[in-house]
Design a protein around this motif. Sequence first.
Motif, short mmCIF file in Angstrom:
data_model
loop_
_atom_site.label_atom_id
_atom_site.label_comp_id
_atom_site.label_asym_id
_atom_site.label_seq_id
_atom_site.Cartn_x
_atom_site.Cartn_y
_atom_site.Cartn_z
N LEU A 1 -1.94 -14.01 4.49
CA LEU A 1 -1.18 -13.34 3.44
C LEU A 1 -1.11 -11.85 3.77
N PRO A 2 -0.01 -11.19 3.43
CA PRO A 2 0.09 -9.76 3.72
C PRO A 2 -0.93 -8.97 2.90
N PRO A 3 -1.24 -7.73 3.31
CA PRO A 3 -2.09 -6.88 2.48
C PRO A 3 -1.37 -6.49 1.20
N ALA A 4 -2.06 -5.76 0.34
CA ALA A 4 -1.51 -5.39 -0.97
C ALA A 4 -0.15 -4.72 -0.84
N GLY A 5 0.74 -5.07 -1.76
CA GLY A 5 2.08 -4.51 -1.75
C GLY A 5 3.12 -5.56 -2.09
N PRO A 6 4.40 -5.21 -2.11
CA PRO A 6 5.45 -6.15 -2.49
C PRO A 6 5.48 -7.42 -1.63
N ALA A 7 5.21 -7.27 -0.32
CA ALA A 7 5.24 -8.45 0.55
C ALA A 7 4.17 -9.45 0.14
N ARG A 8 3.02 -8.95 -0.30
CA ARG A 8 1.96 -9.86 -0.74
C ARG A 8 2.37 -10.61 -2.00
N TRP A 9 2.96 -9.92 -2.95
CA TRP A 9 3.39 -10.60 -4.18
C TRP A 9 4.43 -11.67 -3.88
N ARG A 10 5.35 -11.36 -2.96
CA ARG A 10 6.35 -12.36 -2.60
C ARG A 10 5.69 -13.58 -1.96
N ALA A 11 4.73 -13.33 -1.08
CA ALA A 11 4.04 -14.44 -0.42
C ALA A 11 3.22 -15.25 -1.43
N ALA B 1 15.82 -22.91 3.08
CA ALA B 1 15.15 -23.31 4.32
C ALA B 1 15.16 -22.22 5.37
N GLU B 2 16.25 -21.47 5.47
CA GLU B 2 16.31 -20.44 6.50
C GLU B 2 15.22 -19.38 6.28
N ALA B 3 14.92 -19.08 5.02
CA ALA B 3 13.91 -18.07 4.73
C ALA B 3 12.50 -18.54 5.10
N TRP B 4 12.31 -19.85 5.24
CA TRP B 4 11.00 -20.39 5.58
C TRP B 4 10.82 -20.59 7.08
N ALA B 5 11.84 -20.24 7.86
CA ALA B 5 11.77 -20.45 9.31
C ALA B 5 10.54 -19.76 9.91
N LEU B 6 9.97 -20.38 10.92
CA LEU B 6 8.78 -19.84 11.57
C LEU B 6 9.17 -18.75 12.56
N ALA B 7 8.41 -17.65 12.51
CA ALA B 7 8.57 -16.58 13.49
C ALA B 7 7.17 -16.21 13.96
N PRO C 1 2.94 -17.69 14.25
CA PRO C 1 2.03 -18.57 13.53
C PRO C 1 2.37 -18.60 12.03
N PRO C 2 2.24 -19.73 11.37
CA PRO C 2 2.61 -19.82 9.96
C PRO C 2 1.62 -19.10 9.06
N ASP C 3 2.15 -18.57 7.96
CA ASP C 3 1.30 -17.94 6.95
C ASP C 3 0.85 -18.99 5.94
N ALA C 4 0.14 -18.55 4.90
CA ALA C 4 -0.41 -19.49 3.92
C ALA C 4 0.65 -20.33 3.23
N PRO C 5 1.76 -19.75 2.72
CA PRO C 5 2.76 -20.61 2.07
C PRO C 5 3.33 -21.67 3.00
N ARG C 6 3.59 -21.31 4.24
CA ARG C 6 4.17 -22.27 5.18
C ARG C 6 3.16 -23.35 5.57
N ILE C 7 1.90 -22.96 5.71
CA ILE C 7 0.87 -23.95 6.01
C ILE C 7 0.77 -24.97 4.88
N VAL C 8 0.72 -24.48 3.65
CA VAL C 8 0.59 -25.40 2.52
C VAL C 8 1.83 -26.28 2.39
#
Length: 205
Positions: free
Chosen positions: A82-92, A143-149, A151-158
């Motif tokens: 998961l990203p560190p604190a900030g908007p990206a973390r909330w989105r994740a 689906a395009e927003a979930w594309a892998l770029a 190693p997968p992060d927590a949402p994609r792993i789950v």
Amino acid sequence: MRLYHSAGSPFARAVRVALRETALLPRVEELEATLRDPASRLLPHNPVGRVPTLVLPDGTALTETVLILDHLDTLGAPHRLLPPAGPARWRAQAALGRVIGLLDGIAVWNRELRRVPEERSPAVLALEEARANRVADALEAEAEAWALAGPPDAPRIVLGCVLGYAERRHRVWSWRQGRPKLAAWWETIAARPSFTDTVPPLSGI
């Protein structure tokens, strides 16, 4: 550290996949535990008896998938879940909450199907099937927003573990039907070594 898991649990599989994707697996002993068993070796560490349970060196037992995934990010792995604190973390976290919610609903649906037919609730079955299809339709559109770029992060792993569960242990749900983008996404993530190393056993449902 010790991770207690069950081979059929998608909640536990998500942690096992994450350990492999973050290269933290050498620091963790994976121990399979029986469930709903008064003699399970899990119970002295987690009296609730659920997996995953991660026992830390000081004896603290972490017992929820999201909590464990969050803890793994504190261990200095080269790949964050998961990203560190900030908007990206909330989105994740919002994305993670959605797929955990999907998994929770499928688990209820699956447990209901394991009852004898005369004890099943048609209302519960209809509710959870509708919920699963509604979320899957939204994921197909995104689906395009979930594309892998990488190693997968927590949402994609789950999400990968949710769909893997549907493939192997909840086959009553035809999740691929009408969702070619989501199916193609899953085929990609399912081919990763972290997923092929943790494939759950087949179920009769």
